[in-house]
Design a protein around this motif. Structure first.
Motif, PDB file in Angstrom:
ATOM      1  N   SER A  81       0.807  -1.218   0.000  1.00 15.16           N
ATOM      2  CA  SER A  81       0.000   0.000   0.000  1.00 15.16           C
ATOM      3  C   SER A  81       0.841   1.270   0.000  1.00 15.16           C
ATOM      4  O   SER A  81       0.302   2.367  -0.047  1.00 15.16           O
ATOM      5  N   ARG A  87      -0.339   0.691  -4.359  1.00 16.78           N
ATOM      6  CA  ARG A  87      -1.034   1.851  -3.794  1.00 16.78           C
ATOM      7  C   ARG A  87      -2.401   2.033  -4.449  1.00 16.78           C
ATOM      8  O   ARG A  87      -3.381   2.368  -3.783  1.00 16.78           O
ATOM      9  N   ALA A  90      -4.693  -0.999  -3.293  1.00 16.27           N
ATOM     10  CA  ALA A  90      -5.085  -0.845  -1.889  1.00 16.27           C
ATOM     11  C   ALA A  90      -6.096   0.281  -1.714  1.00 16.27           C
ATOM     12  O   ALA A  90      -7.064   0.159  -0.948  1.00 16.27           O
ATOM     13  N   LYS A  91      -5.880   1.383  -2.431  1.00 15.04           N
ATOM     14  CA  LYS A  91      -6.784   2.525  -2.304  1.00 15.04           C
ATOM     15  C   LYS A  91      -8.175   2.184  -2.834  1.00 15.04           C
ATOM     16  O   LYS A  91      -9.197   2.580  -2.253  1.00 15.04           O
ATOM     17  N   ILE A  93      -9.547  -0.837  -2.959  1.00 15.32           N
ATOM     18  CA  ILE A  93     -10.176  -1.772  -2.025  1.00 15.32           C
ATOM     19  C   ILE A  93     -10.648  -1.043  -0.767  1.00 15.32           C
ATOM     20  O   ILE A  93     -11.756  -1.279  -0.263  1.00 15.32           O
ATOM     21  N   LYS A  94      -9.810  -0.131  -0.259  1.00 18.46           N
ATOM     22  CA  LYS A  94     -10.157   0.616   0.962  1.00 18.46           C
ATOM     23  C   LYS A  94     -11.448   1.403   0.780  1.00 18.46           C
ATOM     24  O   LYS A  94     -12.280   1.470   1.690  1.00 18.46           O
ATOM     25  N   HIS A  95     -11.646   1.965  -0.426  1.00 16.10           N
ATOM     26  CA  HIS A  95     -12.817   2.803  -0.674  1.00 16.10           C
ATOM     27  C   HIS A  95     -13.913   2.069  -1.457  1.00 16.10           C
ATOM     28  O   HIS A  95     -14.851   2.700  -1.947  1.00 16.10           O
ATOM     29  N   ASP A  96     -13.789   0.734  -1.543  1.00 11.13           N
ATOM     30  CA  ASP A  96     -14.794  -0.113  -2.200  1.00 11.13           C
ATOM     31  C   ASP A  96     -15.089   0.358  -3.625  1.00 11.13           C
ATOM     32  O   ASP A  96     -16.244   0.468  -4.052  1.00 11.13           O
TER      33      ASP A  96
END
Length: 373
Positions: A81, A87, A90-91, A93-96
């Motif tokens: 990440s 990056r 990951a970003k 996935i983090k914010h769907d």
């Protein structure tokens, strides 16, 4: 308006335009990050998925990014990440945020990338430069009670079945008698359990291209009144539509190579282009291809093009083209940004047809990695 559209509904409609079967083997297409098993309130259309594009999507509360170029093109050794493509992954996935990619299938599809480029250049008498795929055809034969025949015919036509040239809803209909005996656990539309029934029926026959077969069957079954629908699918020897890379056509009027290069620069909003050949040479017939056009040089020459306009040409390929008296205009990959508005317009139509409140936006980020100085 109803609530947000389901991502799968949106993508299934998109793939009826740019079916995956058109894509090159091993091309990186489809859902690359996240899931399509969700409803989406906002969709973003982009050429590339860079980190600043994802930042833009996060800021605008986007649920689905639809891109032309893959975010994961080569296998990742890790997903960190704090660096590289990790990056971006990951970003998302983090914010769907789901990411869906249509690449060579979009290039090849009718009305796709290469047709859009040819249209932007106002080419006439447009034809495929390099055929790559001829779609199989199937015949559907379905047996329908008389009173429901028109409903089923319309459902088949609406699915895209029965399209022959510029004609649609083409079917052949023959009448006969259908028989059936409903068994235990049935709820027959006509007749009663345990009694042999004879019904005046229509056999509807129509043709359907391979990429629309599942949709046609689904809509046919949904429109049919019977609990169990009797139908046959036959493979056809007839040739379906031919698809391929690149397009070739004629300019509305002949111009010099230099004038055409400047026109390409203007129409696509570019900082500059590269070209080979005599700037004063007169151009009449043009081949065009988004992306890497190196493999299309011999096809452009064979088809009689004066120039090939493309997104990427190698140094030695340019030498080969010069030796074969084919001029080149290398406009860079970023000409493919032409896809953004037409794809948005397509999704807007799907959203409207489904009575959804989903919003479709275009990424405003410039993802061209090159700057001319």
């Amino acid at each position: 308006m109803s609530d947000a559209i389901h991502a799968q509904t949106l993508i299934q409609a998109f793939e009826s335009w740019v079916p995956k079967t058109l894509a090159f083997e091993n091309d990186k297409i489809g859902c690359q990050i996240g899931t399509l098993n969700k409803k989406v309130r906002k969709v973003m259309v982009t050429l590339d998925v860079l980190e600043n594009v994802v930042d833009e999507a996060v800021e605008q509360n986007v649920d689905l990014i639809v891109a032309h170029h893959a975010v994961i093109f080569r296998p990742l050794k890790n997903v960190r990440s704090d660096q590289g493509q990790g990056r971006i992954v990951a970003k998302c996935i983090k914010h769907d945020i789901a990411v869906y990619v249509a690449h060579t299938n979009f290039d090849i599809a009718a009305g796709g990338m290469n047709d859009l480029l040819a249209k932007e250049l106002s080419l006439q008498d447009i034809a495929i430069l390099k055929p790559t795929y001829t779609e199989p055809l199937h015949k559907i034969a379905v047996f329908v009670p008389m009173e429901a025949a028109e409903t089923v015919r319309q459902a088949l036509g609406a699915s895209g079945a029965g399209a022959i040239g510029n004609y649609s809803h083409c079917t052949f209909n023959s009448e006969g008698t259908g028989t059936f005996l409903p068994g235990e656990g049935t709820n027959p539309h006509i007749g009663a359990k345990g009694q042999l029934e004879k019904v005046n029926e229509v056999k509807i026959e129509t043709i359907v291209p391979d990429h629309l077969l599942k949709t046609a069957i689904k809509k046919m079954v949904a429109a049919h009144p019977y609990e169990e629908v009797a139908y046959d699918i036959f493979p056809m020897e007839n040739q379906g539509e031919t698809y391929g890379l690149g397009r070739i056509g004629k300019l509305q009027q002949p111009i010099t190579l230099k004038a055409l290069a400047l026109e390409v620069k203007r129409r696509f909003g570019l900082d500059g282009v590269r070209m080979t050949g005599n700037p004063d040479a007169v151009i009449e017939k043009v081949a065009v291809s988004g992306g890497d056009g190196n493999s299309l040089v011999p096809f452009a020459k064979y088809r009689g093009a004066d120039v090939l306009i493309t997104g990427d040409i190698y140094y030695h390929t340019a030498h080969d083209a010069i030796l074969n008296d084919l001029m080149l205009i290398d406009a860079g990959h970023y000409i493919e940004k032409v896809l953004k508005k037409p794809v948005k317009d397509f999704f807007d139509k799907v959203v409207q047809e489904n009575g959804s409140s989903t919003e479709v936006v275009i990424s405003g980020v410039n993802t061209n990695p090159f700057t001319f100085i």
